[in-house]
Design an enzyme around this catalytic site. Structure first.
Site, PDB file in Angstrom:
ATOM      1  N   LYS A  32       0.883  -1.171   0.000  1.00  0.00           N
ATOM      2  CA  LYS A  32       0.000   0.000   0.000  1.00  0.00           C
ATOM      3  C   LYS A  32       0.920   1.220   0.000  1.00  0.00           C
ATOM      4  O   LYS A  32       1.349   1.685   1.065  1.00  0.00           O
ATOM      5  CB  LYS A  32      -0.933  -0.025   1.214  1.00  0.00           C
ATOM      6  CG  LYS A  32      -1.904   1.146   1.235  1.00  0.00           C
ATOM      7  CD  LYS A  32      -3.320   0.774   1.588  1.00  0.00           C
ATOM      8  CE  LYS A  32      -4.203   2.012   1.635  1.00  0.00           C
ATOM      9  NZ  LYS A  32      -5.631   1.716   1.746  1.00  0.00           N
ATOM     10  N   ASP A  45      -3.659  -0.703   7.040  1.00  0.00           N
ATOM     11  CA  ASP A  45      -3.872  -1.616   5.911  1.00  0.00           C
ATOM     12  C   ASP A  45      -2.535  -2.242   5.498  1.00  0.00           C
ATOM     13  O   ASP A  45      -2.465  -3.447   5.221  1.00  0.00           O
ATOM     14  CB  ASP A  45      -4.478  -0.857   4.723  1.00  0.00           C
ATOM     15  CG  ASP A  45      -5.885  -0.349   5.024  1.00  0.00           C
ATOM     16  OD1 ASP A  45      -6.468  -0.782   6.037  1.00  0.00           O
ATOM     17  OD2 ASP A  45      -6.382   0.488   4.247  1.00  0.00           O
ATOM     18  N   GLY A 104      -8.453   4.757  -0.973  1.00  0.00           N
ATOM     19  CA  GLY A 104      -9.712   5.380  -1.374  1.00  0.00           C
ATOM     20  C   GLY A 104     -10.259   4.724  -2.627  1.00  0.00           C
ATOM     21  O   GLY A 104      -9.953   3.565  -2.927  1.00  0.00           O
TER      22      GLY A 104
HETATM   23  C1  LIG Z   1      -8.907   7.249   5.186  1.00  0.00           C
HETATM   24  C2  LIG Z   1      -8.639   6.046   4.345  1.00  0.00           C
HETATM   25  N1  LIG Z   1      -7.235   5.741   4.366  1.00  0.00           N
HETATM   26  C3  LIG Z   1      -6.816   5.253   3.222  1.00  0.00           C
HETATM   27  O1  LIG Z   1      -5.664   4.867   3.021  1.00  0.00           O
HETATM   28  N2  LIG Z   1      -7.819   5.272   2.374  1.00  0.00           N
HETATM   29  C4  LIG Z   1      -8.946   6.042   2.864  1.00  0.00           C
HETATM   30  C5  LIG Z   1      -8.966   7.377   2.181  1.00  0.00           C
HETATM   31  C6  LIG Z   1     -10.266   7.616   1.500  1.00  0.00           C
HETATM   32  C7  LIG Z   1     -10.206   8.837   0.644  1.00  0.00           C
HETATM   33  C8  LIG Z   1     -11.486   9.150  -0.055  1.00  0.00           C
HETATM   34  C9  LIG Z   1     -11.457  10.470  -0.722  1.00  0.00           C
HETATM   35  C10 LIG Z   1     -12.657  10.731  -1.597  1.00  0.00           C
HETATM   36  O2  LIG Z   1     -12.794  10.079  -2.639  1.00  0.00           O
HETATM   37  O3  LIG Z   1     -13.500  11.557  -1.207  1.00  0.00           O
END
Ligand SMILES: C[C@@H]1NC(=O)N[C@@H]1CCCCCC(=O)O
Length: 216
Positions: A32, A45, A104
């Site tokens: 990741k 993760d 995300g």
């Molecule tokens: C917090 C979580 N950590 C991660 O690594 N992925 C998520 C991030 C989500 C981002 C979404 C942004 C959007 O599309 O609005």
């Protein structure tokens, strides 16, 4: 590995795929490169992926504390995400096989004018996995993501779709994989069982996905 949304269980599927590959004796790591919400209070993760990897990766280049969109989490600590840096880190991990999880959803921003679709294009993977939830709305989400991938990361094979069980099943749950195929949106989807990612049923579903990815 990309998602139709955030929180759809990409890590769950990535862990199952890495564990299934490792169980067959492969040198594999789950990566990741970009993660937000890394605040030291819970397992990240990347850590979940490392636990099932047969080759341990170096620490990822982009780990941000705030649980925000990666572009914003980066900006708030005075950084900017570079696809070159992320790609170089992925390339130098010492395993012939890697499952690379994005942060995300497919079009979540990594910076101005930059999304996970650009990361996919930059990494030029052998195969793409698109993860979503087996719930009402997924037909549209998969159709949108498929179109976006074709436009923004052309030249890759069609994404293999993996559907996770939703927290609350609805009337469509159980129908979506078949409808994706019948409607010509995707050639079929692998449905994950409601089980831990390393449970035998999850590993069996992961093997089906790997066969479709030509990683068996
Ligand atoms: C917090 C979580 N950590 C991660 O690594 N992925 C998520 C991030 C989500 C981002 C979404 C942004 C959007 O599309 O609005």
């Amino acid at each position: 590995m990309v998602g139709t949304g955030t929180g759809v269980g990409k890590t769950h599927v990535s862990v199952a795929l890495v564990a299934a590959l490792a169980a067959r004796g492969n040198k594999v790591c789950g990566l990741k490169p970009i993660e937000s919400g890394v605040d030291g209070t819970s397992t990240t993760d990347a850590e979940h992926l490392a636990l099932v990897s047969s080759v341990q990766p170096e620490p990822a280049p982009y780990r941000f504390a705030e649980p925000l969109s990666p572009h914003l989490a980066a900006r708030r600590c005075g950084r900017a995400i570079s696809l070159e840096v992320a790609g170089a880190w992925v390339d130098r991990q010492p395993a012939p096989l890697a499952i690379v999880e994005s942060a995300g959803a497919l079009l979540s921003p990594l910076g101005p004018g930059l999304t996970n679709a650009d990361l996919v294009r930059a990494l030029s993977p052998d195969a793409v996995v698109l993860v979503g939830l087996d719930r009402l709305g997924i037909l549209h989400e998969v159709a949108c993501c498929t179109l976006a991938l074709r436009a923004l990361a052309p030249g890759l094979p069609p994404a293999v779709i993996v559907l996770n069980p939703p927290a609350a099943p609805d009337a469509s749950t159980g129908t979506n994989a078949g409808e994706l195929a019948a409607l010509g949106i995707a050639s079929g989807a692998v449905v994950m069982p409601r089980a831990a990612p390393t449970a035998p049923a999850s590993l069996a579903a992961a093997q089906v996905a790997l066969a479709r990815l030509a990683m068996s």
